[in-house]
Design a protein around this motif. Structure first.
Motif, PDB file in Angstrom:
ATOM      1  N   ILE A  90       0.837  -1.204   0.000  1.00 41.06           N
ATOM      2  CA  ILE A  90       0.000   0.000   0.000  1.00 41.06           C
ATOM      3  C   ILE A  90       0.869   1.250   0.000  1.00 41.06           C
ATOM      4  O   ILE A  90       0.585   2.230  -0.697  1.00 41.06           O
ATOM      5  N   ALA A  91       1.952   1.216   0.794  1.00 42.56           N
ATOM      6  CA  ALA A  91       2.852   2.368   0.859  1.00 42.56           C
ATOM      7  C   ALA A  91       3.512   2.634  -0.493  1.00 42.56           C
ATOM      8  O   ALA A  91       3.600   3.780  -0.949  1.00 42.56           O
ATOM      9  N   LEU A  92       3.969   1.578  -1.168  1.00 45.00           N
ATOM     10  CA  LEU A  92       4.566   1.741  -2.495  1.00 45.00           C
ATOM     11  C   LEU A  92       3.533   2.238  -3.498  1.00 45.00           C
ATOM     12  O   LEU A  92       3.846   3.058  -4.378  1.00 45.00           O
ATOM     13  N   ALA A  93       2.297   1.761  -3.363  1.00 43.66           N
ATOM     14  CA  ALA A  93       1.234   2.240  -4.249  1.00 43.66           C
ATOM     15  C   ALA A  93       0.965   3.725  -4.014  1.00 43.66           C
ATOM     16  O   ALA A  93       0.716   4.482  -4.965  1.00 43.66           O
ATOM     17  N   ALA A  94       1.017   4.155  -2.746  1.00 43.12           N
ATOM     18  CA  ALA A  94       0.831   5.574  -2.428  1.00 43.12           C
ATOM     19  C   ALA A  94       1.941   6.410  -3.043  1.00 43.12           C
ATOM     20  O   ALA A  94       1.705   7.517  -3.556  1.00 43.12           O
ATOM     21  N   ASN A  95       3.152   5.885  -3.018  1.00 41.42           N
ATOM     22  CA  ASN A  95       4.289   6.587  -3.628  1.00 41.42           C
ATOM     23  C   ASN A  95       4.059   6.788  -5.121  1.00 41.42           C
ATOM     24  O   ASN A  95       4.208   7.904  -5.646  1.00 41.42           O
ATOM     25  N   THR A  96       3.674   5.709  -5.807  1.00 45.27           N
ATOM     26  CA  THR A  96       3.429   5.804  -7.248  1.00 45.27           C
ATOM     27  C   THR A  96       2.249   6.710  -7.551  1.00 45.27           C
ATOM     28  O   THR A  96       2.282   7.498  -8.509  1.00 45.27           O
ATOM     29  N   ALA A  97       1.200   6.628  -6.743  1.00 45.87           N
ATOM     30  CA  ALA A  97       0.009   7.447  -6.973  1.00 45.87           C
ATOM     31  C   ALA A  97       0.328   8.934  -6.857  1.00 45.87           C
ATOM     32  O   ALA A  97      -0.151   9.755  -7.661  1.00 45.87           O
TER      33      ALA A  97
END
Length: 425
Positions: free
Chosen positions: A250-257
């Motif tokens: 989720i944290a990596l997805a937040a970074n990409t988002a």
């Protein structure tokens, strides 16, 4: 964008899309699916990184002597062979050899693509061109990882063969697209050699103080951010903050988002300001990010608050990355002499690769066990980014630091000559 730039960006995005299919699963594939063990998986990942370190010192000179197109074609073919080899590798030598080809090929792609973008852009369009490349690459990686996650099945080796085959196909598509690009005329195509004089290109680069300072700054940038994503920060989050492994995704997805959402929102802000001030601001943003991480693991809030703070850390890193993408790469290009653009791009790529190799080695053990010192160390590194950026500003000409000041390209930037040391901030 012109036709050449559109094709370069499309090829860059598709190659990133292919990488996204396999990069998150390489360790699991070698260690568990092929049953070669965790030790072999570690060796494969190390060879992947070391191959890049070995080829990058030579790739820049090849780009300057032969042009970026043939170098990129060779790199794409090597990467495709490495991906296909990895898909069928069932022994240690096969996995290690495939990792070497894949690591070398993908490493050389980046400075070659960067040089193509430099030659197909002007001072006025270069900032947006590199911002677009960063945006599309992150989008490609994210989509590739998402689709790959739906296709992969640890109980079926043939599902990984499909993933590696798709990756190889994307590299071949990149090669095909590059063959259709009509590059503008450049001295490098006319047999030009770096005007290095006695001592060669390395001596010219090391004698260019602004570029040396930018390389030092680049190492700290990559060490304090990218070098911690999947090693020290992940270990710290799970050990100190009690973050579930699924939350790391989720944290990596937040970074990409954040990168995807903010890239073009911050672009106008970046274009109107000095590059070194933008980098200095990134250092402050990342300082706040590390303080959030400190609260997540060392604070006394609830688990929900710790999780929110940890995810916010990755999101703030993404905001900084969106500010850096239209800033650092164009600055490398503007500092480079016309006949040494490939050398400068490869040197900076080598610095990045070194930071990505050293970062996990230092941050991993600290993040797992030395929680307080780990946060303090990277808060200081982030503040160091701000200090180094301010010092770099004193080595740049006004136009190099803020290209929007020039109604037309200055002679220095147009000819890509190193700035004199008397330049003002």
């Amino acid at each position: 964008m012109g036709a050449a730039m559109r094709r370069i960006q499309a090829g860059s995005a598709l190659s990133a899309f292919g990488l996204g299919f396999t990069v998150p699963y390489l360790y699991v594939y070698v260690a568990q699916v092929r049953d070669l063990g965790a030790g072999t998986a570690g060796v494969v990942l190390a060879v992947f990184a070391m191959a890049a370190l070995l080829v990058l010192p030579f790739s820049g000179r090849a780009v300057d002597r032969r042009g970026p197109v043939p170098v990129l074609l060779v790199a794409s073919l090597l990467a495709a062979l490495g991906a296909l080899g990895m898909g069928v590798a069932s022994s240690v030598p096969a996995a290690v050899g495939s990792a070497a080809l894949l690591g070398a090929g993908t490493a050389v792609m980046q400075p070659a693509l960067a040089t193509m973008i430099v030659w197909c852009s002007t001072q006025a369009t270069r900032t947006r061109s590199f911002a677009m490349q960063f945006f599309l690459q992150n989008l490609g990686l994210g989509i590739g990882g998402l689709i790959g996650g739906q296709l992969v099945d640890a109980s079926r080796p043939d599902s990984f063969l499909l993933l590696f085959s798709i990756e190889a196909a994307m590299f071949l598509v990149l090669a095909g697209i590059v063959l259709t690009v009509r590059m503008p005329q450049s001295p490098a195509f006319q047999g030009a050699r770096p005007a290095a004089g006695k001592g060669g290109a390395l001596r010219v680069l090391l004698g260019h103080k602004a570029m040396v300072q930018l390389c030092v700054l680049g190492f700290v940038l990559f060490f304090a951010c990218y070098g911690q994503f999947e090693s020290g920060l992940a270990a710290y989050g799970t050990e100190a903050a009690g973050i579930a492994p699924s939350t790391l995704g989720i944290a990596l997805a937040a970074n990409t988002a954040v990168i995807v959402a903010a890239q073009f929102l911050v672009l106008k802000f970046v274009e109107r300001r000095k590059r070194t001030r933008v980098i200095a601001a990134v250092g402050l943003i990342w300082t706040v990010a590390w303080l959030f991480a400190g609260y997540a693991g060392l604070g006394h809030g609830s688990q929900a608050m710790a999780t929110a703070a940890f995810v916010s850390t990755y999101a703030l890193f993404g905001l900084g990355e969106a500010m850096l993408s239209p800033t650092v790469a164009p600055l490398v290009a503007d500092l480079a002499p016309e006949s040494m653009v490939g050398t400068y791009n490869s040197a900076f790529a080598l610095v990045k690769q070194l930071a990505l190799a050293v970062g996990p080695a230092v941050g991993g053990p600290m993040g797992a066990s030395l929680h307080g010192p780990y946060i303090i160390t990277f808060v200081l590194f982030s503040l160091g980014i701000t200090v180094l950026a301010v010092r770099l500003g004193k080595r740049l000409t006004p136009v190099q630091n803020q290209p929007s000041l020039a109604a037309r390209p200055s002679k220095i930037v147009a000819r890509h000559e190193p700035a004199k040391e008397t330049a003002t901030a």
